[in-house]
Design a protein around this motif. Structure first.
Motif: not given
Length: 534
Positions: A23-25, A27-28, A30, A122, A124
């Motif tokens: 999930p985008s949560g 993102r840190d 990635f 962006n 991800k």
């Protein structure tokens, strides 16, 4: 150890899928997943390097036993009726030519991932595309089935197009489209040659046509009536089919090298691409072109390669001089380095065209050396641009007083790139020129004036690098942005040191101990010379 190459190739793809599913949560996280993947790849590639058998590499001509860490299994089998069965294998393996590129690729991907810390939008999509590109590059250097090679080769195009077009500069759409069209042009015609080779070669074990590149290197595998048969040569459009096939493949790979006049996409792509993509473009994509010329053009069509040697040498000389003169005229630091890449890759063509062991060894070392140095240079330019958003050489003066550690890394990168003794580029360019100079006596392929002209390119590279160093880094500090820039121009931080130190060490190590590469590929080079000399 039987599946190390598959692990190396597909680990980034698995990591990309993980990033897509998270999930985008997260993102840190990635960037940490991408960095961890590149680190694992690097350690695996070093393990492969340490366990690579130098003496067994390419021992003999055109046999599967030439390659190590081989993985082979039937992939696609399709009955085509009267034509026979479609035979495509999942075939991976490395020899002395491809093995050094695995270590280089994993190192460059590690540096590019560290450079990706600047990306904020962006994340991800960015890191998923970066990891997909990682898989494609590794696959190109490992694939021994031409169909599989083509898949990986084409797969590089998609992520690069989006990475430039979505995260690039003001003219990113133009640069991405130009790169896409140039590469696609070469790839379409390459596919036609691949199909022609497929119907020309038979697998003696199965009696079916095959995409096996090892068999394509063996004249005994060709059908006597086939279009690319070396026993009974055929003509297409009034030109020998084998020569035409060589030219088509050479152009496809030369676009990526790139050679003059097929180089015009490179400066635009570099200027508009974000720093991590510039690092990959210069550090790896250009090497894919040189590797393809060695592995495919020369190895499959050695007769046509010898026939074309004079022209390839000439193209190399023109690229050396034209790229250097253009670099000398640039005012944008990134564009200067882009044109210097055109010049330095010209030594690769000159060394290969010489058809000598010294020249080919120098060409491969030049690709490895330039891969590390160009990545270092573009990383340094990216650091400067991230701080003040400017790359114009005239807008900087006396940076050594403001950023002394940064300047030290610049000095190493510039001196190594211009071919100062003790650095990797000196050994690479020296061997390429020795090969070109002795070619007239050894095999009569290249005249000596080509080596002399290539030497002029080294003088020109010293001119533009030293002139840039003097203008930007020495003297009294004068900055276009004044006190605001002085506050923003912070020296090298810890993350940046993690990227720059390994590249600096590589430049020095290969300059002092070139045998780190030469010893691994020596048997492959000798067998390659035997192959093209008949």
């Amino acid at each position: 150890m039987n599946h190390l190459l598959s692990f190396l190739v597909f680990l980034p793809l698995v990591a990309a899928l993980v990033i897509i599913l998270l999930p985008s949560g997260f993102r840190d996280r990635f960037k940490h997943i991408a960095l961890g993947t590149s680190l694992i790849q690097f350690f695996v590639s070093v393990f492969i390097y340490l366990n690579f058998n130098n003496s067994a590499a390419f021992a003999g001509v055109n046999k599967e036993s030439q390659f190590q860490f081989v993985e082979k299994m039937a992939w696609i089998r399709l009955d085509l009726g009267s034509i026979g069965k479609l035979e495509i294998d999942y075939l991976l393996g490395i020899d002395g030519f491809s093995m050094p590129f695995l270590v280089l690729s994993s190192l460059i991907m590690f540096v590019a991932t560290l450079a990706s810390w600047e990306i904020k939008a962006n994340l991800k999509a960015f890191f998923a595309l970066l990891l997909l590109l990682n898989t494609a590059v590794m696959g190109v250097f490992c694939a021994l089935d031409f169909f599989l090679f083509y898949i990986f080769y084409e797969l590089m195009l998609l992520p690069l197009y989006f990475l430039i077009g979505m995260w690039g500069g003001v003219r990113r759409e133009y640069a991405a489209m130009k790169f896409f069209l140039y590469t696609l042009f070469g790839s379409v015609f390459m596919l036609l040659v691949i199909i022609g080779l497929y119907f020309s070669v038979l697998n003696p074990a199965t009696g079916n046509h095959t995409f096996n590149m090892i068999l394509m290197m063996d004249p005994g595998s060709y059908l006597g009536s086939s279009v690319f048969s070396s026993v009974a040569p055929q003509s297409l459009l009034g030109i020998s089919a084998r020569l035409l096939g060589f030219i088509v493949l050479f152009v496809a790979f030369a676009i990526k090298v790139p050679i003059v006049p097929l180089h015009t996409w490179l400066p635009d792509a570099h200027v508009e691409a974000p720093t991590p993509v510039s690092i990959i473009l210069a550090g790896l994509l250009l090497k894919v072109g040189g590797y393809g010329i060695l592995r495919i053009c020369y190895s499959i069509f050695p007769d046509a390669a010898i026939q074309s040697a004079w022209w390839i040498g000439l193209i190399g000389v023109v690229s050396i001089l034209y790229g250097a003169l253009n670099a000398l005229a640039q005012s944008d630091l990134k564009r200067l380095i882009a044109y210097s890449s055109v010049s330095h890759m010209g030594f690769v063509l000159l060394g290969i065209a010489s058809g000598t062991a010294e020249g080919v060894s120098g060409a491969v070392l030049q690709m490895i050396s330039h891969g590390g140095l160009s990545a270092m240079l573009f990383f340094l330019v990216g650091m400067l641009y991230n701080r003040v958003h400017d790359r114009e050489i005239a807008n900087f003066r006396g940076l050594a007083l403001v950023m002394p550690q940064y300047t030290a890394f610049v000095v190493i990168a510039f001196f190594a790139s211009l071919g100062l003794p003790g650095f990797s580029a000196f050994m690479a360019e020296a061997f390429s020129l020795i090969g070109a100079f002795t070619s007239q006596e050894v095999n009569g392929l290249l005249p000596r004036w080509m080596a002399i002209c290539g030497s002029v390119g080294i003088l020109l590279s010293a001119a533009y690098f030293l002139w840039t160093l003097q203008r930007m880094y020495f003297g009294q500090t004068r900055l276009k942005g004044g006190d605001k820039w002085l506050q923003q121009l912070k020296d090298v931080n810890t993350n940046e040191k993690f990227a720059l130190v390994p590249l600096a060490i590589l430049a020095v190590l290969l300059g002092i101990f070139p045998s780190l590469v030469f010893s691994k590929m020596n048997a492959s080079v000798l067998a390659f010379i035997q192959l093209i000399s008949g």
